[in-house]
Write a protein that holds these residues in place. Sequence first.
Motif, PDB file in Angstrom:
ATOM      1  N   HIS A  71      -4.338   8.809   9.318  1.00  0.00           N
ATOM      2  CA  HIS A  71      -3.567   8.834   7.968  1.00  0.00           C
ATOM      3  C   HIS A  71      -4.585   8.475   6.908  1.00  0.00           C
ATOM      4  CE1 HIS A  71       0.224   9.005   9.762  1.00  0.00           C
ATOM      5  NE2 HIS A  71      -0.161   7.988  10.333  1.00  0.00           N
ATOM      6  N   THR A  72      -4.756   8.999   5.657  1.00  0.00           N
ATOM      7  CA  THR A  72      -5.954   8.719   4.761  1.00  0.00           C
ATOM      8  C   THR A  72      -5.352   8.486   3.345  1.00  0.00           C
ATOM      9  OG1 THR A  72      -5.867  11.126   4.343  1.00  0.00           O
ATOM     10  CG2 THR A  72      -7.456  10.425   5.751  1.00  0.00           C
ATOM     11  N   ILE A  73      -5.698   7.357   2.741  1.00  0.00           N
ATOM     12  CA  ILE A  73      -5.598   6.831   1.469  1.00  0.00           C
ATOM     13  C   ILE A  73      -6.579   6.759   0.579  1.00  0.00           C
ATOM     14  CG2 ILE A  73      -4.309   4.934   0.290  1.00  0.00           C
ATOM     15  CD1 ILE A  73      -2.998   4.249   3.248  1.00  0.00           C
ATOM     16  N   ARG A  74      -6.624   7.224  -0.616  1.00  0.00           N
ATOM     17  CA  ARG A  74      -7.789   7.153  -1.501  1.00  0.00           C
ATOM     18  C   ARG A  74      -7.227   6.418  -2.753  1.00  0.00           C
ATOM     19  NH1 ARG A  74     -10.029  11.923  -5.603  1.00  0.00           N
ATOM     20  NH2 ARG A  74     -11.613  10.411  -6.468  1.00  0.00           N
ATOM     21  N   VAL A  75      -8.126   5.309  -2.795  1.00  0.00           N
ATOM     22  CA  VAL A  75      -7.695   4.233  -4.059  1.00  0.00           C
ATOM     23  C   VAL A  75      -8.473   4.794  -5.215  1.00  0.00           C
ATOM     24  CG1 VAL A  75      -9.552   2.577  -3.358  1.00  0.00           C
ATOM     25  CG2 VAL A  75      -7.862   1.727  -4.725  1.00  0.00           C
ATOM     26  N   VAL A  76      -7.755   4.774  -6.515  1.00  0.00           N
ATOM     27  CA  VAL A  76      -8.654   5.309  -7.719  1.00  0.00           C
ATOM     28  C   VAL A  76      -8.608   4.114  -8.408  1.00  0.00           C
ATOM     29  CG1 VAL A  76      -8.459   6.788  -9.559  1.00  0.00           C
ATOM     30  CG2 VAL A  76      -7.849   7.698  -7.289  1.00  0.00           C
ATOM     31  N   ARG A  77      -9.622   3.590  -9.008  1.00  0.00           N
ATOM     32  CA  ARG A  77      -9.714   2.506  -9.728  1.00  0.00           C
ATOM     33  C   ARG A  77     -10.440   2.722 -11.113  1.00  0.00           C
ATOM     34  NH1 ARG A  77      -8.957  -2.171  -6.846  1.00  0.00           N
ATOM     35  NH2 ARG A  77      -9.075  -1.870  -4.677  1.00  0.00           N
ATOM     36  N   PRO A  78     -10.128   2.037 -12.250  1.00  0.00           N
ATOM     37  CA  PRO A  78     -10.723   2.179 -13.694  1.00  0.00           C
ATOM     38  C   PRO A  78     -12.143   2.551 -13.596  1.00  0.00           C
ATOM     39  CG  PRO A  78      -9.160   0.311 -13.540  1.00  0.00           C
ATOM     40  CD  PRO A  78      -9.099   0.593 -12.175  1.00  0.00           C
ATOM     41  N   VAL A  79     -12.842   1.608 -12.542  1.00  0.00           N
ATOM     42  CA  VAL A  79     -14.098   1.876 -12.619  1.00  0.00           C
ATOM     43  C   VAL A  79     -14.668   2.164 -11.291  1.00  0.00           C
ATOM     44  CG1 VAL A  79     -16.402   0.581 -12.679  1.00  0.00           C
ATOM     45  CG2 VAL A  79     -14.722  -0.087 -14.388  1.00  0.00           C
ATOM     46  N   GLU A  98      -4.403  12.300   1.652  1.00  0.00           N
ATOM     47  CA  GLU A  98      -2.942  12.521   1.867  1.00  0.00           C
ATOM     48  C   GLU A  98      -2.434  11.675   0.680  1.00  0.00           C
ATOM     49  OE1 GLU A  98      -1.621  12.725   6.332  1.00  0.00           O
ATOM     50  OE2 GLU A  98      -2.795  10.801   5.787  1.00  0.00           O
ATOM     51  N   ARG A  99      -2.889  10.890   0.420  1.00  0.00           N
ATOM     52  CA  ARG A  99      -2.149  10.013  -0.568  1.00  0.00           C
ATOM     53  C   ARG A  99      -3.090   8.983  -1.699  1.00  0.00           C
ATOM     54  NH1 ARG A  99       1.412   4.463   0.783  1.00  0.00           N
ATOM     55  NH2 ARG A  99       2.086   3.894  -1.210  1.00  0.00           N
ATOM     56  N   ILE A 100      -2.868   9.072  -3.033  1.00  0.00           N
ATOM     57  CA  ILE A 100      -3.460   8.378  -3.658  1.00  0.00           C
ATOM     58  C   ILE A 100      -2.718   7.030  -4.142  1.00  0.00           C
ATOM     59  CG2 ILE A 100      -4.425   8.299  -6.227  1.00  0.00           C
ATOM     60  CD1 ILE A 100      -5.249  11.248  -5.739  1.00  0.00           C
ATOM     61  N   VAL A 101      -3.608   6.011  -4.181  1.00  0.00           N
ATOM     62  CA  VAL A 101      -3.005   4.685  -4.807  1.00  0.00           C
ATOM     63  C   VAL A 101      -3.757   4.180  -5.785  1.00  0.00           C
ATOM     64  CG1 VAL A 101      -1.713   4.081  -2.748  1.00  0.00           C
ATOM     65  CG2 VAL A 101      -3.967   3.092  -3.111  1.00  0.00           C
ATOM     66  N   TYR A 102      -3.127   3.461  -6.701  1.00  0.00           N
ATOM     67  CA  TYR A 102      -3.948   2.667  -7.882  1.00  0.00           C
ATOM     68  C   TYR A 102      -4.133   1.183  -7.696  1.00  0.00           C
ATOM     69  CZ  TYR A 102      -3.597   7.393  -9.664  1.00  0.00           C
ATOM     70  OH  TYR A 102      -3.588   8.665  -9.781  1.00  0.00           O
ATOM     71  N   SER A 103      -3.647   0.886  -6.510  1.00  0.00           N
ATOM     72  CA  SER A 103      -3.764  -0.505  -6.040  1.00  0.00           C
ATOM     73  C   SER A 103      -3.547  -0.770  -4.665  1.00  0.00           C
ATOM     74  CB  SER A 103      -2.769  -1.430  -6.771  1.00  0.00           C
ATOM     75  OG  SER A 103      -2.758  -2.739  -6.290  1.00  0.00           O
ATOM     76  N   LEU A 104      -4.463  -1.403  -4.168  1.00  0.00           N
ATOM     77  CA  LEU A 104      -4.287  -1.549  -2.566  1.00  0.00           C
ATOM     78  C   LEU A 104      -3.030  -2.269  -1.979  1.00  0.00           C
ATOM     79  CD1 LEU A 104      -7.888  -2.368  -1.457  1.00  0.00           C
ATOM     80  CD2 LEU A 104      -6.698  -0.351  -1.729  1.00  0.00           C
ATOM     81  N   GLU A 105      -2.257  -2.819  -3.159  1.00  0.00           N
ATOM     82  CA  GLU A 105      -1.000  -3.598  -2.940  1.00  0.00           C
ATOM     83  C   GLU A 105       0.015  -2.667  -2.486  1.00  0.00           C
ATOM     84  OE1 GLU A 105      -0.442  -7.664  -4.542  1.00  0.00           O
ATOM     85  OE2 GLU A 105      -1.261  -6.334  -6.086  1.00  0.00           O
ATOM     86  N   GLU A 106      -0.063  -1.299  -2.995  1.00  0.00           N
ATOM     87  CA  GLU A 106       0.988  -0.209  -2.705  1.00  0.00           C
ATOM     88  C   GLU A 106       0.987  -0.136  -1.009  1.00  0.00           C
ATOM     89  OE1 GLU A 106       0.526   3.335  -5.237  1.00  0.00           O
ATOM     90  OE2 GLU A 106      -0.628   2.217  -6.465  1.00  0.00           O
ATOM     91  N   ILE A 107      -0.081  -0.428  -0.332  1.00  0.00           N
ATOM     92  CA  ILE A 107      -0.171   0.070   1.129  1.00  0.00           C
ATOM     93  C   ILE A 107       0.796  -0.720   1.666  1.00  0.00           C
ATOM     94  CG2 ILE A 107      -1.572   0.326   2.724  1.00  0.00           C
ATOM     95  CD1 ILE A 107      -3.782   0.757   1.205  1.00  0.00           C
ATOM     96  N   MET A 108       1.006  -1.953   1.187  1.00  0.00           N
ATOM     97  CA  MET A 108       1.976  -3.065   1.916  1.00  0.00           C
ATOM     98  C   MET A 108       3.405  -2.503   2.219  1.00  0.00           C
ATOM     99  SD  MET A 108       1.136  -6.597  -0.117  1.00  0.00           S
ATOM    100  CE  MET A 108      -0.666  -7.137  -0.476  1.00  0.00           C
ATOM    101  N   GLU A 109       3.738  -1.608   1.409  1.00  0.00           N
ATOM    102  CA  GLU A 109       5.202  -0.909   1.710  1.00  0.00           C
ATOM    103  C   GLU A 109       5.149   0.022   3.161  1.00  0.00           C
ATOM    104  OE1 GLU A 109       5.351   3.085  -0.784  1.00  0.00           O
ATOM    105  OE2 GLU A 109       5.324   1.156  -1.856  1.00  0.00           O
ATOM    106  N   ASP A 110       3.924   0.439   3.611  1.00  0.00           N
ATOM    107  CA  ASP A 110       3.860   1.116   4.618  1.00  0.00           C
ATOM    108  C   ASP A 110       3.542  -0.027   6.038  1.00  0.00           C
ATOM    109  OD1 ASP A 110       3.781   3.484   3.644  1.00  0.00           O
ATOM    110  OD2 ASP A 110       1.778   3.051   3.052  1.00  0.00           O
ATOM    111  N   ILE A 111       3.591  -1.205   5.724  1.00  0.00           N
ATOM    112  CA  ILE A 111       3.331  -2.111   6.925  1.00  0.00           C
ATOM    113  C   ILE A 111       4.649  -2.665   7.579  1.00  0.00           C
ATOM    114  CG2 ILE A 111       1.855  -4.261   7.694  1.00  0.00           C
ATOM    115  CD1 ILE A 111       0.334  -1.763   6.940  1.00  0.00           C
ATOM    116  N   VAL A 112       4.615  -2.347   8.804  1.00  0.00           N
ATOM    117  CA  VAL A 112       5.834  -2.986   9.365  1.00  0.00           C
ATOM    118  C   VAL A 112       6.022  -4.699   9.305  1.00  0.00           C
ATOM    119  CG1 VAL A 112       7.118  -3.343  11.567  1.00  0.00           C
ATOM    120  CG2 VAL A 112       5.815  -1.460  11.149  1.00  0.00           C
TER     121      VAL A 112
END
Length: 225
Positions: A188-196, A211-225
């Motif tokens: 699986h692949t996740i890209r984090v996009v930050r202001p800088v 596959e997925r873009i997030v703007y905070s790494l905390e968004e990934i927590m919802e994928d963790i069992v």
Amino acid sequence: MVKIRGIIFDLDDTLYCEHDYVRSGFCAVAQALAEANGQDATSIYDAFVQEWQENGRGKVFDTVCERLHLFAEVADLVRIYRMHEPISLSLYEDADRLLSYLQKHSIARGLITDGDKRVQWRKIKALRLEERIPCIIVSDDLGRECWKPSRVPYEKALTCLGLAPAECAYVGDNPHKDFCTARALGMHTIRVVRPVGDHMSTRLTPEMEAERIVYSLEEIMEDIV
């Protein structure tokens, strides 16, 4: 996205702001130039930052030395930059929280980073990541040919974690090299996009993007069992 058992991270601009490292290196070079030329280190540092912001990093030392009439070998300045000990690096707050969350929930953690191995290991140690990420792969330790997008560091990290590709997500920021191999391997692949960051405005073809873009790494927590 399905639930995942392990996350493998990129380092620069994913877990911390690489611009902090650039500024740290400029500070070290400015201090060395000031001592050698009898000038003010702050003025030299400010000139580095201005040139970098206006024209990029490529010719910062050459241009500023010429402008300020500083005597130095650029190769020596590059060596100081690369060999300095960064003292002001810190993890992004969301990265700090996510790593703590993953450790608490016994989720496997890995890291793959490109770049001069001496530089990258100094960053890793300054950020104290060896205490928080059990599997760290500096691709330059394996040879320049093993830098991303080579399969070698990804396969080595998966082996280190004892997980199949489908059980892992790769988290990075640079679509030029971070995601295509991970996707080809079945991760699986996740890209984090930050202001800088150097790649925040980059957009490539779908096969190069995550596959997925997030703007905070905390968004990934919802994928963790």
